[in-house]
Scaffold this active site. Structure first.
Site, mmCIF file in Angstrom:
data_model
loop_
_atom_site.group_PDB
_atom_site.id
_atom_site.type_symbol
_atom_site.label_atom_id
_atom_site.label_comp_id
_atom_site.label_asym_id
_atom_site.label_seq_id
_atom_site.Cartn_x
_atom_site.Cartn_y
_atom_site.Cartn_z
ATOM 1 N N HIS A 275 1.025 -0.968 0.153
ATOM 2 C CA HIS A 275 0.144 -0.040 -0.057
ATOM 3 C C HIS A 275 0.868 1.065 0.000
ATOM 4 O O HIS A 275 1.869 1.535 0.989
ATOM 5 C CB HIS A 275 -0.905 0.101 1.115
ATOM 6 N N CYS A 276 0.583 1.990 -1.054
ATOM 7 C CA CYS A 276 1.515 3.103 -1.037
ATOM 8 C C CYS A 276 0.940 4.273 -0.721
ATOM 9 O O CYS A 276 -0.149 4.856 -1.173
ATOM 10 C CB CYS A 276 2.187 3.349 -2.826
ATOM 11 N N PRO A 277 1.561 5.008 0.287
ATOM 12 C CA PRO A 277 0.766 6.150 0.717
ATOM 13 C C PRO A 277 1.155 7.539 -0.437
ATOM 14 O O PRO A 277 0.082 8.577 -0.175
ATOM 15 C CB PRO A 277 1.758 6.839 2.037
ATOM 16 N N ASN A 280 -1.802 6.811 -2.158
ATOM 17 C CA ASN A 280 -2.917 6.750 -1.382
ATOM 18 C C ASN A 280 -3.945 5.502 -1.791
ATOM 19 O O ASN A 280 -5.174 5.291 -1.950
ATOM 20 C CB ASN A 280 -4.146 7.859 -1.199
ATOM 21 N N ASN A 281 -3.014 4.460 -2.354
ATOM 22 C CA ASN A 281 -3.710 3.315 -3.249
ATOM 23 C C ASN A 281 -2.907 2.127 -2.853
ATOM 24 O O ASN A 281 -1.729 2.472 -2.632
ATOM 25 C CB ASN A 281 -4.442 3.295 -4.309
#
Length: 559
Positions: A275-277, A280-281
């Site tokens: 999950h990549c901040p 945001n997905n």
């Protein structure tokens, strides 16, 4: 192809049961006292039948110091039931035995019973929870169930959910960096370094604009297209394959191979990488190519912008700097360019170029390293999570000395073939995200079986702790010591609030922090799992009697 039998590790001598019942399609006489009723998977149901099952099967907790905690899925009862020829209690495919006859499970879900190969105690086979506990097939058919609220919360308007993804610090910072670097580079090139009235200046400006467009296109594709989610209520085509998969209580479905549940997205993600901040997905099956292209184009565009910043400052300051014997003078008011620019290169322009140069160089290094990491896993047809699973598989095999050889099933043996699994000319990845091609000698569930073994091993090695101090769940607690404050884990994993007397099952930890799951005593909270980090200073080891589940040495259990 036919699935080979599960290979599991031999039990350590200390963890071997004194007497293992012989596998039989009939229930032993000592287990007939259950009268065909399966104990519920909740804490109360397991506790009510724990003593009877242990006495009937000879699984003594005093003889098994490495036994899994009794409040997690009833591992011992599952092992005893499996070896007695029965499915895990509460399974929708459980064959009940009453009066010596075998009857099928719930009539509302007619399906053939699952084969249940016996597994040794260190690796009990996890089965899905009962429909009553997880809001399963019965709840879905009558329009209710515990997971209906979560499912309804997920199914919001698509445009609104996409707009909400921008309301996060990650996209705000990423888009700000792109905007600052792009705008400053274009202004420097057009005003001071390479004017647009020349052919070279026009080509340079178009290239800068092209970098910006391609970076934003792949960035928004990775953010809005999404990774692809496992359909709600998904089950494999063959019902007997359910035993090789994990069950997600939140999504009310089985986890397809290579899929994992994301706590941030609240869905099971197909081929989840992480999950990549910044977007945001999640990065997964559908947006892995777009995300990787963004990681490639961002450093290239920043390198071009850095060149513009350096050359602009060099050309503008070259004739404005005068060196003396003991001083250096910079005349920012002098304009040495003919014709003079519309906006003179002053101190503010110099500060903006220098700041943008720092952002561009930092982005090039950080994002470039992420691109290298992504290409390594793509060329082996893995994800970051699967690389971690492979490392843990080697550690497990080495720890138990099982002699197994774990082979990653999705590596095609060629870097080009692995590359084509993610990048295609059409832009659509191969497959459907649920079924995957595997190499020779492996099958679809080689990785999921290894995950089941690792989860069982995790329960074996977990340690029970009791909270001795209250903890509010803040990220950097000030009242828990200076070392705890400055060594907080740099991760987006949650923190769990603790009250004095709470019981926690710790699975891993750092020097001043630990990660685990809170043991919920209330039956009403049986379907909720509270996991996260907490300060090591707030807990102590909980010594308890494995038979009575009571504190030892006169220690009173806090409530």
């Amino acid at each position: 192809m036919a699935l080979p039998p599960l290979r599991t590790a031999p039990l350590p001598r200390s963890a071997t049961p004194k007497r293992v019942p012989r596998a039989s399609p009939h229930v032993p006489a000592k287990l007939r006292r259950f009268k065909g009723r399966c104990p519920s998977p909740g804490p109360r149901g397991i506790a009510s039948h724990r003593g009877k099952a242990a006495a009937a099967t000879g699984h003594s907790r005093r003889a098994a110091p490495h036994a899994p905690p009794r409040n997690l899925h009833g591992g011992r009862i599952a092992a005893a039931a499996l070896q007695a020829g029965r499915c895990f209690p509460g399974s929708p495919y459980c064959e009940r035995t009453a009066g010596g006859r075998r009857q099928r499970g719930p009539r509302s879900r007619p399906a053939p019973p699952l084969p249940s190969p016996p597994l040794p105690a260190p690796f009990p086979l996890p089965f899905p929870p009962s429909p009553s506990a997880a809001g399963g097939s019965h709840a879905r058919r009558r329009g209710g169930g515990g997971g209906r609220a979560a499912v309804a919360a997920m199914a919001g308007p698509g445009a609104l959910r996409r707009a909400r993804r921008l309301c996060h610090w990650g996209p705000a910072v990423a888009l700000a960096v792109v905007a600052v670097c792009s705008a400053t580079a274009m202004a420097d090139a057009a005003l001071w370094y390479w004017p647009l009235d020349t052919a070279g200046g026009s080509v340079n400006f178009v290239m800068l604009l092209n970098w910006t467009v391609m970076i934003l296109y792949n960035y928004f594709s990775a953010m809005f297209v999404g990774p692809g989610y496992v359909p709600l209520g998904w089950t494999p085509e063959k019902s007997q394959d359910c035993m090789y998969l994990q069950y997600c209580k939140v999504c009310q479905s089985y986890k397809a191979p290579r899929s994992h549940h994301c706590r941030k997205c609240n869905r099971c993600v197909m081929k989840m990488d992480h999950h990549c901040p910044w977007i945001n997905n999640c990065c997964g099956y559908q947006n892995h190519a777009s995300f990787t292209l963004f990681l490639l184009l961002a450093p290239l565009g920043c390198i071009h912008a850095s060149f513009i910043f350096i050359m602009t400052m060099y050309t503008q300051l070259y004739n404005r700097i005068s060196f003396g014997w003991s001083s250096v003078k910079i005349d920012m008011s002098a304009a040495k360019r003919d014709p003079r620019p519309i906006i003179p290169f002053g101190l503010s322009a110099f500060a903006a170029s220098l700041f943008a140069l720092g952002l561009a160089l930092g982005t090039t290094i950080a994002v470039g390293m992420l691109f290298i990491i992504q290409m390594k896993v793509i060329l082996t047809n893995k994800t970051s999570i699967e690389s971690w699973i492979e490392e843990k598989a080697k550690d497990r095999i080495q720890y138990y000395q099982t002699g197994e050889t774990f082979i990653f099933p999705y590596d095609m043996g060629s870097k080009w073939k692995n590359f084509r699994q993610v990048f295609t000319w059409s832009g659509i990845p191969e497959g459907d995200g649920l079924d995957w091609p595997v190499r020779d000698g492996c099958h679809q569930y080689s990785l999921t079986i290894e995950q089941l073994k690792q989860k069982a091993d995790k329960r074996v090695r977990s340690v029970r702790y009791r909270a001795i101090e209250d903890y509010s769940g803040v990220c950097c607690p000030v009242t828990k010591g200076v070392k705890t404050f400055f060594t907080t884990p740099c991760t987006e994993e949650p923190r769990i609030a603790l009250s004095k007397g709470d019981l926690i099952l710790a699975t891993r930890g750092l020097k001043h922090w630990m990660y685990g799951e809170k043991i919920l005593i209330s039956a009403a909270d049986g379907g909720i799992r509270e996991r996260g980090w907490f300060p090591r200073k707030c807990v102590e080891k909980y010594q308890y009697d494995s038979e009575t589940d009571q504190p030892v040495d006169g220690e009173k259990k806090s409530k």
